[in-house]
Scaffold this motif. Structure first.
Motif, PDB file in Angstrom:
ATOM      1  N   HIS A 196      23.348  34.127  16.663  1.00 10.39           N
ATOM      2  CA  HIS A 196      24.419  34.843  15.968  1.00 10.39           C
ATOM      3  C   HIS A 196      25.349  35.532  16.963  1.00 10.39           C
ATOM      4  O   HIS A 196      25.042  35.689  18.151  1.00 10.39           O
ATOM      5  CB  HIS A 196      23.819  35.889  15.028  1.00 10.39           C
ATOM      6  CG  HIS A 196      23.285  35.321  13.754  1.00 10.39           C
ATOM      7  ND1 HIS A 196      24.084  35.050  12.669  1.00 10.39           N
ATOM      8  CD2 HIS A 196      22.029  34.979  13.382  1.00 10.39           C
ATOM      9  CE1 HIS A 196      23.340  34.562  11.691  1.00 10.39           C
ATOM     10  NE2 HIS A 196      22.089  34.510  12.098  1.00 10.39           N
ATOM     11  N   HIS A 197      26.483  35.965  16.454  1.00 12.42           N
ATOM     12  CA  HIS A 197      27.421  36.762  17.241  1.00 12.42           C
ATOM     13  C   HIS A 197      26.681  37.983  17.797  1.00 12.42           C
ATOM     14  O   HIS A 197      25.869  38.597  17.097  1.00 12.42           O
ATOM     15  CB  HIS A 197      28.569  37.208  16.329  1.00 12.42           C
ATOM     16  CG  HIS A 197      29.706  37.858  17.043  1.00 12.42           C
ATOM     17  ND1 HIS A 197      29.631  39.154  17.519  1.00 12.42           N
ATOM     18  CD2 HIS A 197      30.953  37.405  17.359  1.00 12.42           C
ATOM     19  CE1 HIS A 197      30.780  39.478  18.085  1.00 12.42           C
ATOM     20  NE2 HIS A 197      31.592  38.433  18.019  1.00 12.42           N
ATOM     21  N   PRO A 198      26.912  38.350  19.064  1.00 12.89           N
ATOM     22  CA  PRO A 198      26.159  39.456  19.674  1.00 12.89           C
ATOM     23  C   PRO A 198      26.316  40.796  18.962  1.00 12.89           C
ATOM     24  O   PRO A 198      25.470  41.684  19.130  1.00 12.89           O
ATOM     25  CB  PRO A 198      26.712  39.515  21.102  1.00 12.89           C
ATOM     26  CG  PRO A 198      28.002  38.753  21.071  1.00 12.89           C
ATOM     27  CD  PRO A 198      27.828  37.705  20.024  1.00 12.89           C
ATOM     28  N   ALA A 199      27.357  40.954  18.167  1.00 12.27           N
ATOM     29  CA  ALA A 199      27.535  42.217  17.440  1.00 12.27           C
ATOM     30  C   ALA A 199      26.400  42.465  16.464  1.00 12.27           C
ATOM     31  O   ALA A 199      26.096  43.623  16.136  1.00 12.27           O
ATOM     32  CB  ALA A 199      28.871  42.210  16.695  1.00 12.27           C
ATOM     33  N   GLY A 201       7.788  40.419  16.602  1.00 12.18           N
ATOM     34  CA  GLY A 201       9.163  40.312  16.133  1.00 12.18           C
ATOM     35  C   GLY A 201       9.945  41.538  16.549  1.00 12.18           C
ATOM     36  O   GLY A 201      10.690  42.128  15.773  1.00 12.18           O
ATOM     37  N   CYS A 202       9.785  41.912  17.813  1.00  8.60           N
ATOM     38  CA  CYS A 202      10.308  43.199  18.308  1.00  8.60           C
ATOM     39  C   CYS A 202      11.818  43.209  18.498  1.00  8.60           C
ATOM     40  O   CYS A 202      12.403  44.274  18.713  1.00  8.60           O
ATOM     41  CB  CYS A 202       9.631  43.567  19.620  1.00  8.60           C
ATOM     42  SG  CYS A 202      10.014  42.447  20.994  1.00  8.60           S
ATOM     43  N   GLY A 203      12.465  42.041  18.449  1.00  6.40           N
ATOM     44  CA  GLY A 203      13.908  42.006  18.650  1.00  6.40           C
ATOM     45  C   GLY A 203      14.287  42.549  20.013  1.00  6.40           C
ATOM     46  O   GLY A 203      13.725  42.154  21.042  1.00  6.40           O
ATOM     47  N   GLN A 204      15.201  43.494  20.044  1.00 12.17           N
ATOM     48  CA  GLN A 204      15.678  44.049  21.306  1.00 12.17           C
ATOM     49  C   GLN A 204      14.806  45.188  21.828  1.00 12.17           C
ATOM     50  O   GLN A 204      15.175  45.851  22.789  1.00 12.17           O
ATOM     51  CB  GLN A 204      17.129  44.496  21.155  1.00 12.17           C
ATOM     52  CG  GLN A 204      18.069  43.334  20.854  1.00 12.17           C
ATOM     53  CD  GLN A 204      19.533  43.717  20.899  1.00 12.17           C
ATOM     54  OE1 GLN A 204      19.914  44.875  20.762  1.00 12.17           O
ATOM     55  NE2 GLN A 204      20.390  42.728  21.101  1.00 12.17           N
ATOM     56  N   SER A 238      16.980  38.462  23.426  1.00  6.31           N
ATOM     57  CA  SER A 238      16.475  39.735  22.911  1.00  6.31           C
ATOM     58  C   SER A 238      15.413  40.305  23.828  1.00  6.31           C
ATOM     59  O   SER A 238      15.388  41.520  24.093  1.00  6.31           O
ATOM     60  CB  SER A 238      15.899  39.553  21.497  1.00  6.31           C
ATOM     61  OG  SER A 238      16.919  39.243  20.578  1.00  6.31           O
ATOM     62  N   ILE A 239      14.543  39.460  24.324  1.00  5.31           N
ATOM     63  CA  ILE A 239      13.484  39.926  25.231  1.00  5.31           C
ATOM     64  C   ILE A 239      14.089  40.413  26.544  1.00  5.31           C
ATOM     65  O   ILE A 239      13.657  41.438  27.101  1.00  5.31           O
ATOM     66  CB  ILE A 239      12.458  38.808  25.480  1.00  5.31           C
ATOM     67  CG1 ILE A 239      11.636  38.570  24.208  1.00  5.31           C
ATOM     68  CG2 ILE A 239      11.540  39.162  26.638  1.00  5.31           C
ATOM     69  CD1 ILE A 239      10.814  39.760  23.739  1.00  5.31           C
ATOM     70  N   ALA A 240      15.101  39.726  27.048  1.00  9.49           N
ATOM     71  CA  ALA A 240      15.771  40.180  28.274  1.00  9.49           C
ATOM     72  C   ALA A 240      16.399  41.548  28.062  1.00  9.49           C
ATOM     73  O   ALA A 240      16.313  42.436  28.929  1.00  9.49           O
ATOM     74  CB  ALA A 240      16.827  39.161  28.694  1.00  9.49           C
ATOM     75  N   GLY A 288      23.013  41.859  16.776  1.00 15.13           N
ATOM     76  CA  GLY A 288      21.858  42.509  17.394  1.00 15.13           C
ATOM     77  C   GLY A 288      22.123  43.955  17.761  1.00 15.13           C
ATOM     78  O   GLY A 288      21.270  44.833  17.563  1.00 15.13           O
ATOM     79  N   ALA A 289      23.312  44.209  18.281  1.00 13.17           N
ATOM     80  CA  ALA A 289      23.676  45.579  18.646  1.00 13.17           C
ATOM     81  C   ALA A 289      23.719  46.482  17.419  1.00 13.17           C
ATOM     82  O   ALA A 289      23.260  47.632  17.446  1.00 13.17           O
ATOM     83  CB  ALA A 289      25.021  45.584  19.357  1.00 13.17           C
TER      84      ALA A 289
END
Length: 356
Positions: free
Chosen positions: A136-139, A181-184, A209-211, A141-142
């Protein structure tokens, strides 16, 4: 198709036009957040457009139009006698304070992602398939991280985990925690900050997300106690976990039953599984009375269902699965002691504790 009566048409137009107004206001809310307008208005009392422009260093003509747009939306008070606008304390804790448990300002920037990815979702309707969070668009996750932070600080850490029987004593002494499923990585980091003797490992299938999570843990000085690994929810390594958390993640998984079964297999004796999911009714007709349902079903259609259909298993549980279906997933995985231990006051989330 019969010709509807004039009253019905008028009501339909009014409803849809009202929603159009809501959608058009959303970019103004994002601008108010980015430009510090809400934060400047908070606690300032009534201000004219010139006074607000002076305090923010912005162009008065733009500020004036913004104030009027947000005021007619109902977010600001307006006094025509003085031409001044006011952000009440009630709206300030929703729009101007990220730390408040009632904060919703973090949701609005994520709407950009919903529009940006709409063409992809449209194609999924025709052909099937889906897309993971990382596509998805990075917006998105933020926005997810920012929106859930107050809920996790005031809910997950302060109330939901402590509501699980006996877990706080284990965490205080030093427990092994898996955040699936920790996401960011927000929930993992918050758990590690609150219980410094415990070690937390976050698992997520999305590399980006892991990075991000690893970088966030390093910035917080927690990389020695918080680890993040790219792994599927039904195949992550390790075992003997005293606490396994699923924070708003089972509905995004392709195989939530497999994930629950793997949690059962990797759980320590007398360990605890904590499931945080959106609050939904077991019967769809009851969701019409749920103030969150409109948001929940929209996000589920555009993000959560595509996420599940992109993963092996493609269960497509949906963000609005409801407690009964969540219990079915946990029971099928071998959990026999399941209880509802919390529900936030918004209401947005339901929290289940599961034990074998």
């Amino acid at each position: 198709m019969t010709t509807p009566d004039t009253t019905s048409v008028g009501e339909a137009v009014g409803t849809v036009f009202g929603d159009l107004g809501v959608n058009c206001t959303a970019p103004l809310v994002v601008l108010g957040d980015r430009l510090g307008l809400f934060r400047t208005l908070a606690g300032a009392g009534p201000l004219t457009s010139a006074e607000l422009a002076d305090r923010t260093g912005l162009v008065e003509r733009y500020v004036r139009e913004w104030l009027r747009g947000v005021a007619v939306a109902g977010y600001l008070g307006y006094d025509p006698a003085t031409d001044r606008f006011t952000l009440t304390d009630a709206y300030a804790v929703v729009l101007a304070d990220d730390a408040a448990p009632t904060s919703l300002i973090g949701v609005f920037p994520g709407l950009q992602a919903l529009w940006a990815d709409l063409d992809h979702v449209e194609e999924f309707f025709r052909t099937g398939g889906g897309m993971g969070w990382g596509d998805h668009h990075p917006a998105l996750g933020a926005a997810q991280e920012r929106f859930t932070r107050p809920a996790y600080v005031h809910g997950l850490i302060a109330e939901w985990i402590p509501a699980a029987a006996g877990i706080v004593a284990k965490l205080d002494a030093g427990a092994a925690v898996a955040d699936v499923g920790c996401g960011q990585g927000l929930s993992s980091i918050l758990i590690a900050q609150r219980w410094p003797k415990s070690r937390v490992t976050g698992f997520d299938p999305d590399d980006a997300s892991i990075a991000h999570a690893r970088s966030a843990a390093a910035r917080a000085g927690l990389d020695s106690r918080v680890a993040f690994e790219v792994a599927d929810a039904a195949a992550y390594p390790g075992g003997g976990y005293d606490l396994i958390t699923f924070t708003d993640s089972p509905h995004d998984m392709g195989d939530p039953r497999g994930a629950a079964a793997h949690a059962r297999a990797t759980l320590a004796e007398e360990g605890t599984v904590l499931v945080v999911e959106p609050l939904a009714a077991d019967r769809f007709e009851d969701d019409f009375a749920n103030p969150y349902a409109r948001v929940g079903y929209a996000i589920s259609t555009l993000v959560c269902t595509p996420s599940s259909l992109a993963r092996p298993g493609a269960a497509a549980l949906g963000a609005m699965a409801g407690e009964a279906r969540l219990r079915e997933v946990l029971t099928a995985a071998g959990f026999t002691r399941i209880r509802r231990i919390a529900e936030d006051s918004a209401p947005v989330n339901i929290v289940l504790e599961a034990r074998p």
